[in-house]
Design a protein around this motif. Structure first.
Motif, PDB file in Angstrom:
ATOM      1  N   PHE A 483      -1.363   8.974  26.235  1.00 40.03           N
ATOM      2  CA  PHE A 483      -1.895   8.596  24.561  1.00 40.03           C
ATOM      3  C   PHE A 483      -2.902   7.843  24.792  1.00 40.03           C
ATOM      4  O   PHE A 483      -2.131   6.345  24.501  1.00 40.03           O
ATOM      5  N   ASN A 484      -2.904   8.109  22.460  1.00 33.44           N
ATOM      6  CA  ASN A 484      -3.148   6.508  21.761  1.00 33.44           C
ATOM      7  C   ASN A 484      -2.230   5.763  21.603  1.00 33.44           C
ATOM      8  O   ASN A 484      -1.514   5.918  20.891  1.00 33.44           O
ATOM      9  N   PHE A 485      -2.053   4.048  21.504  1.00 36.04           N
ATOM     10  CA  PHE A 485      -1.143   3.828  21.788  1.00 36.04           C
ATOM     11  C   PHE A 485      -0.455   3.399  20.038  1.00 36.04           C
ATOM     12  O   PHE A 485       0.528   3.834  20.005  1.00 36.04           O
ATOM     13  N   PHE A 486      -1.801   3.583  19.631  1.00 38.87           N
ATOM     14  CA  PHE A 486      -1.871   2.723  18.148  1.00 38.87           C
ATOM     15  C   PHE A 486      -1.089   3.811  17.187  1.00 38.87           C
ATOM     16  O   PHE A 486      -0.629   4.301  15.895  1.00 38.87           O
ATOM     17  N   GLU A 487      -1.702   5.819  17.602  1.00 35.99           N
ATOM     18  CA  GLU A 487      -1.895   6.843  16.722  1.00 35.99           C
ATOM     19  C   GLU A 487       0.056   6.954  17.391  1.00 35.99           C
ATOM     20  O   GLU A 487       0.791   7.714  16.417  1.00 35.99           O
ATOM     21  N   TYR A 488       0.433   7.014  18.806  1.00 35.15           N
ATOM     22  CA  TYR A 488       1.617   7.747  18.870  1.00 35.15           C
ATOM     23  C   TYR A 488       2.581   5.988  18.354  1.00 35.15           C
ATOM     24  O   TYR A 488       3.787   7.095  17.856  1.00 35.15           O
ATOM     25  N   SER A 489       2.489   4.977  18.047  1.00 33.30           N
ATOM     26  CA  SER A 489       3.574   4.126  17.174  1.00 33.30           C
ATOM     27  C   SER A 489       3.438   3.996  16.377  1.00 33.30           C
ATOM     28  O   SER A 489       4.126   4.715  15.942  1.00 33.30           O
ATOM     29  N   ASN A 490       1.914   4.281  15.469  1.00 30.75           N
ATOM     30  CA  ASN A 490       1.664   4.885  14.359  1.00 30.75           C
ATOM     31  C   ASN A 490       2.687   6.365  13.694  1.00 30.75           C
ATOM     32  O   ASN A 490       3.601   6.220  12.555  1.00 30.75           O
ATOM     33  N   TYR A 491       2.878   6.892  14.657  1.00 32.31           N
ATOM     34  CA  TYR A 491       3.518   8.364  14.852  1.00 32.31           C
ATOM     35  C   TYR A 491       5.144   7.826  14.384  1.00 32.31           C
ATOM     36  O   TYR A 491       5.540   8.322  13.540  1.00 32.31           O
ATOM     37  N   LEU A 492       5.747   7.459  15.468  1.00 37.89           N
ATOM     38  CA  LEU A 492       7.022   7.595  15.629  1.00 37.89           C
ATOM     39  C   LEU A 492       7.624   6.107  14.796  1.00 37.89           C
ATOM     40  O   LEU A 492       8.905   5.547  14.961  1.00 37.89           O
ATOM     41  N   LYS A 493       6.436   4.896  14.174  1.00 43.32           N
ATOM     42  CA  LYS A 493       7.360   3.951  13.330  1.00 43.32           C
ATOM     43  C   LYS A 493       7.705   3.010  13.976  1.00 43.32           C
ATOM     44  O   LYS A 493       8.617   2.565  13.797  1.00 43.32           O
ATOM     45  N   GLY A 494       6.907   2.923  14.662  1.00 42.48           N
ATOM     46  CA  GLY A 494       7.068   1.938  16.208  1.00 42.48           C
ATOM     47  C   GLY A 494       7.224   2.539  17.541  1.00 42.48           C
ATOM     48  O   GLY A 494       7.681   3.453  17.952  1.00 42.48           O
ATOM     49  N   TRP A 495       6.340   1.791  18.814  1.00 42.90           N
ATOM     50  CA  TRP A 495       6.207   1.523  19.929  1.00 42.90           C
ATOM     51  C   TRP A 495       7.477   2.379  20.620  1.00 42.90           C
ATOM     52  O   TRP A 495       8.203   3.115  21.196  1.00 42.90           O
ATOM     53  N   TYR A 496       8.876   1.373  19.295  1.00 43.81           N
ATOM     54  CA  TYR A 496       9.888   1.477  20.489  1.00 43.81           C
ATOM     55  C   TYR A 496      10.986   2.490  20.345  1.00 43.81           C
ATOM     56  O   TYR A 496      11.981   2.832  21.002  1.00 43.81           O
ATOM     57  N   ARG A 497      10.024   3.223  19.556  1.00 39.34           N
ATOM     58  CA  ARG A 497      10.735   4.764  19.296  1.00 39.34           C
ATOM     59  C   ARG A 497      11.014   5.868  19.625  1.00 39.34           C
ATOM     60  O   ARG A 497      11.238   7.170  19.406  1.00 39.34           O
ATOM     61  N   ARG A 498       9.740   5.225  21.116  1.00 36.15           N
ATOM     62  CA  ARG A 498       9.627   6.826  22.011  1.00 36.15           C
ATOM     63  C   ARG A 498      10.506   7.085  23.284  1.00 36.15           C
ATOM     64  O   ARG A 498       9.458   7.984  23.825  1.00 36.15           O
ATOM     65  N   ASP A 499      11.337   6.989  22.898  1.00 34.77           N
ATOM     66  CA  ASP A 499      12.573   7.487  23.700  1.00 34.77           C
ATOM     67  C   ASP A 499      13.078   8.966  23.709  1.00 34.77           C
ATOM     68  O   ASP A 499      14.226   8.999  23.922  1.00 34.77           O
ATOM     69  N   GLY A 500      12.921   9.328  22.676  1.00 31.13           N
ATOM     70  CA  GLY A 500      13.875  10.871  21.873  1.00 31.13           C
ATOM     71  C   GLY A 500      12.715  11.646  21.838  1.00 31.13           C
ATOM     72  O   GLY A 500      11.676  11.007  22.258  1.00 31.13           O
ATOM     73  N   PRO A 501      13.162  12.342  21.279  1.00 29.19           N
ATOM     74  CA  PRO A 501      12.352  13.860  20.697  1.00 29.19           C
ATOM     75  C   PRO A 501      11.209  13.553  20.014  1.00 29.19           C
ATOM     76  O   PRO A 501      10.202  14.691  20.233  1.00 29.19           O
ATOM     77  N   GLU A 502      11.528  12.729  18.853  1.00 31.87           N
ATOM     78  CA  GLU A 502      10.290  12.368  18.181  1.00 31.87           C
ATOM     79  C   GLU A 502       8.861  12.310  19.299  1.00 31.87           C
ATOM     80  O   GLU A 502       7.945  12.566  18.422  1.00 31.87           O
ATOM     81  N   LEU A 503       9.326  11.769  20.747  1.00 27.64           N
ATOM     82  CA  LEU A 503       7.925  11.775  21.406  1.00 27.64           C
ATOM     83  C   LEU A 503       6.811  13.377  21.323  1.00 27.64           C
ATOM     84  O   LEU A 503       5.743  13.367  21.905  1.00 27.64           O
ATOM     85  N   TYR A 504       7.967  13.948  21.663  1.00 32.95           N
ATOM     86  CA  TYR A 504       8.091  14.847  22.004  1.00 32.95           C
ATOM     87  C   TYR A 504       6.963  15.877  20.931  1.00 32.95           C
ATOM     88  O   TYR A 504       5.868  16.952  20.855  1.00 32.95           O
ATOM     89  N   TYR A 505       7.486  15.147  20.030  1.00 32.42           N
ATOM     90  CA  TYR A 505       6.604  15.915  18.878  1.00 32.42           C
ATOM     91  C   TYR A 505       5.284  15.940  19.064  1.00 32.42           C
ATOM     92  O   TYR A 505       4.501  16.334  18.551  1.00 32.42           O
ATOM     93  N   TYR A 506       5.323  14.502  19.124  1.00 32.97           N
ATOM     94  CA  TYR A 506       3.617  14.123  19.054  1.00 32.97           C
ATOM     95  C   TYR A 506       2.645  14.474  19.710  1.00 32.97           C
ATOM     96  O   TYR A 506       1.326  14.909  19.703  1.00 32.97           O
ATOM     97  N   TRP A 507       3.094  14.413  21.270  1.00 31.05           N
ATOM     98  CA  TRP A 507       3.072  15.413  22.199  1.00 31.05           C
ATOM     99  C   TRP A 507       2.549  16.820  22.109  1.00 31.05           C
ATOM    100  O   TRP A 507       1.368  17.204  22.159  1.00 31.05           O
ATOM    101  N   LEU A 508       3.127  17.208  20.969  1.00 34.07           N
ATOM    102  CA  LEU A 508       3.063  18.650  21.144  1.00 34.07           C
ATOM    103  C   LEU A 508       2.051  18.949  20.052  1.00 34.07           C
ATOM    104  O   LEU A 508       1.343  19.980  20.145  1.00 34.07           O
ATOM    105  N   LYS A 509       2.160  18.179  18.705  1.00 34.36           N
ATOM    106  CA  LYS A 509       0.515  17.937  17.810  1.00 34.36           C
ATOM    107  C   LYS A 509      -0.436  18.269  18.586  1.00 34.36           C
ATOM    108  O   LYS A 509      -1.873  18.565  17.971  1.00 34.36           O
TER     109      LYS A 509
END
Length: 542
Positions: A483-509
């Motif tokens: 994934f693009n680091f900046f894109e998913y970090s901005n989507y999650l409002k922080g890279w450290y929030r990437r271990d919940g269901p929200e990262l799946y939302y980014y992936w599906l999108k």
């Protein structure tokens, strides 16, 4: 409990959406009894999504049987749970995540249990609890499998203890559980000779036991995340090691590529250390750049004495994640030694722990800070600086020396011509000349008592710092491999929030935008290269 059910409902919705997405690629359950891949069953979305692509890369070339394995035994849960809890864990808990894993071609799941024959367990349990030497425990092996360092770090992490206590009954229980887990996997690999690969998220704590067993049986062992793919080996079975960032690979690049990477690294480092708050795609645990310019009042004494800053580490964050530091058993023992040395000098000593770290990382960091404050407060010639006291201010205060085991201060402060003393034989700068490397406790003592001599002879070349930084944080920075680091970090409002269901939302999108062909080529390049760690040369980006 309510949050648990809400999360499970989120994963149910994700599962339903994934069934439609994954079917488009016609992925098949090519189960076979010829070769087996074991992949970790965990709650980390930042592992689960990469594992989808990683597994299917191999399935394109061979019909492997994929088995998931539960890897929270010991570190989170007892390996000898009662049957009711074990039943719930195996058949009820995290049911939706397991259904997602099955979409990823995982056939079934392995749940480690206490082994039936306790004779060998008792034998090694007795040996370990009677060691009475932290150093001996660090290097302790059971049937040629290094396990002592993992037990040590699991104890510190699980019980929030800064160092090891052999007399603690919890340690005795932990040793027994760890040995049971080890023998479970030894028996499993012995009975399943067709296992070819093991894929895990971490190589620290009890998570790493299965990887050490895999290496004993000459199986391929990988670490996988959104940031990297790493290949472990018998010599360096650790989460991270200075050999990961060896300059040999970088130096083999042609001159044009080396120059480009060097200039990128120089640009980033100059920006960061000169106080530019602009982000760059490196996973940082700090909430903000500590070199930002500010008007903080100086807390450094104005006198002619030598001024030393001690930069400590989190006591609970896998003290042996880099391997055996050799000089000290853990970060707490190191700090105690530094404290005792400081009382024998006439220097001005300062110690500053990290500012609050992002996410859950801040919890253990604050616990470490409270212990550090208690150790160093009201001690002769020692000032405990507030954690938010900036590195910019420290440079401006003209501190004379920095001491660390392996922290980033070891390249940050030499940038400003401030000598830094390292206290670990496996620190990532061990082959760099811009640091003063203590080779033993006695050597460290000699350095401390002769600082004027080392200050006079200090020779720091900024070009070497740029090269180190460019190699590690540009050439070996593969945060964008999936994934693009900046894109998913901005989507999650922080890279450290990437271990919940929200990262799946980014992936599906973004699912249709991701090129499976490019990802397969990237993985293929890495696998065929035999390199330890993924680097820029492996990436197949358009």
């Amino acid at each position: 409990m309510a949050n648990y059910f809400i999360t499970q409902l989120k994963y149910l919705a994700i599962y339903i959406r994934l069934t439609k997405k994954i079917k488009k690629n016609n992925l098949k359950n090519n189960f076979s009894k010829k070769k087996i891949i074991l992949c970790e069953l965990n709650n980390f979305s930042s592992f689960q999504i990469p594992i989808f692509y990683f597994l299917n890369h191999f399935l394109h070339s061979f019909p492997y049987e994929i088995r998931g394995f539960y890897n929270y035994s010991v570190i989170k849960h007892s390996i000898d749970e009662n049957y009711f809890i074990f039943f719930l864990r195996k058949y009820v808990f995290n049911l939706m995540i397991k259904k997602i894993y099955k979409l990823f071609n995982v056939k079934n799941f392995i749940y480690p249990r206490k082994v039936h024959n306790q004779t060998k367990v008792n034998k090694y349990h007795s040996k370990i609890i009677n060691l009475k030497s932290k150093k001996k425990l660090t290097n302790f092996k059971v049937q040629d499998v290094l396990i002592g360092d993992l037990i040590y770090d699991t104890y510190c992490k699980k019980y929030r203890e800064p160092t090891l206590n052999f007399k603690d009954q919890r340690f005795s229980n932990l040793v027994r559980e760890s040995i049971n887990l080890l023998f479970f996997w030894l028996e499993y690999f012995e009975n399943n000779q067709d296992i070819e690969k093991v894929v895990n998220s971490h190589a620290v704590y009890s998570y790493g036991i299965i990887l050490r067993v895999a290496l004993k049986f000459n199986k391929k062992a990988y670490l996988l995340s959104l940031d990297r793919i790493k290949r472990l080996n018998k010599r360096f079975p650790f989460e991270i090691h200075h050999k990961d960032f060896d300059l040999i690979r970088f130096n083999k690049l042609n001159l044009k590529k080396r120059k480009k990477i060097y200039l990128q690294g120089k640009h980033i480092l100059d920006n960061v250390l000169k106080g530019n708050e602009k982000s760059f795609n490196i996973v940082s645990t700090l909430k903000k750049n500590s070199f930002l310019k500010n008007n903080q009042k100086s807390l450094i004494k104005k006198n002619n004495k030598i001024k030393i800053l001690v930069s400590p580490h989190d006591f609970y964050d896998a003290p042996h994640g880099w391997g055996d530091h050799v000089l000290f058993s853990d970060y707490y023992e190191w700090l105690r030694y530094i404290l005792n040395l400081s009382l024998k000098t006439n220097y001005n000593w300062y110690i500053k722990s990290h500012p609050d770290l992002v996410g859950k990382l801040g919890t253990t960091q604050r616990k470490s800070r409270s212990i550090i404050d208690e150790m160093f407060n009201n001690k002769k010639n020692i000032t405990v600086l507030p954690p938010n006291y900036s590195n910019y201010r420290i440079v401006k205060d003209k501190i004379d020396f920095i001491i660390t085991c392996h922290g980033s201060v070891a390249y940050e402060f030499p940038y400003f011509k401030i000598p830094t003393i390292t206290c670990s034989k496996v620190n990532p700068f061990i082959n760099c000349k811009f640091n003063i490397h203590a080779k033993s406790k006695n050597h460290l003592k000699y350095i401390i008592f002769n600082l004027k001599k080392f200050k006079k002879n200090s020779s720091i070349k900024k070009e070497e710092i740029y090269k180190y930084f460019a190699n590690r944080y540009v050439f070996y920075n593969t945060n964008d491999w999936l994934f693009n680091f900046f894109e998913y970090s901005n989507y999650l409002k922080g890279w450290y929030r990437r271990d919940g269901p929200e990262l799946y939302y980014y992936w599906l999108k973004n699912y249709e935008k991701i090129s499976i062909k490019n990802i397969n080529l990237t993985i293929d390049k890495f696998i065929k290269s035999e390199d330890i760690l993924m680097n820029k040369e492996h990436l197949n980006k358009q």
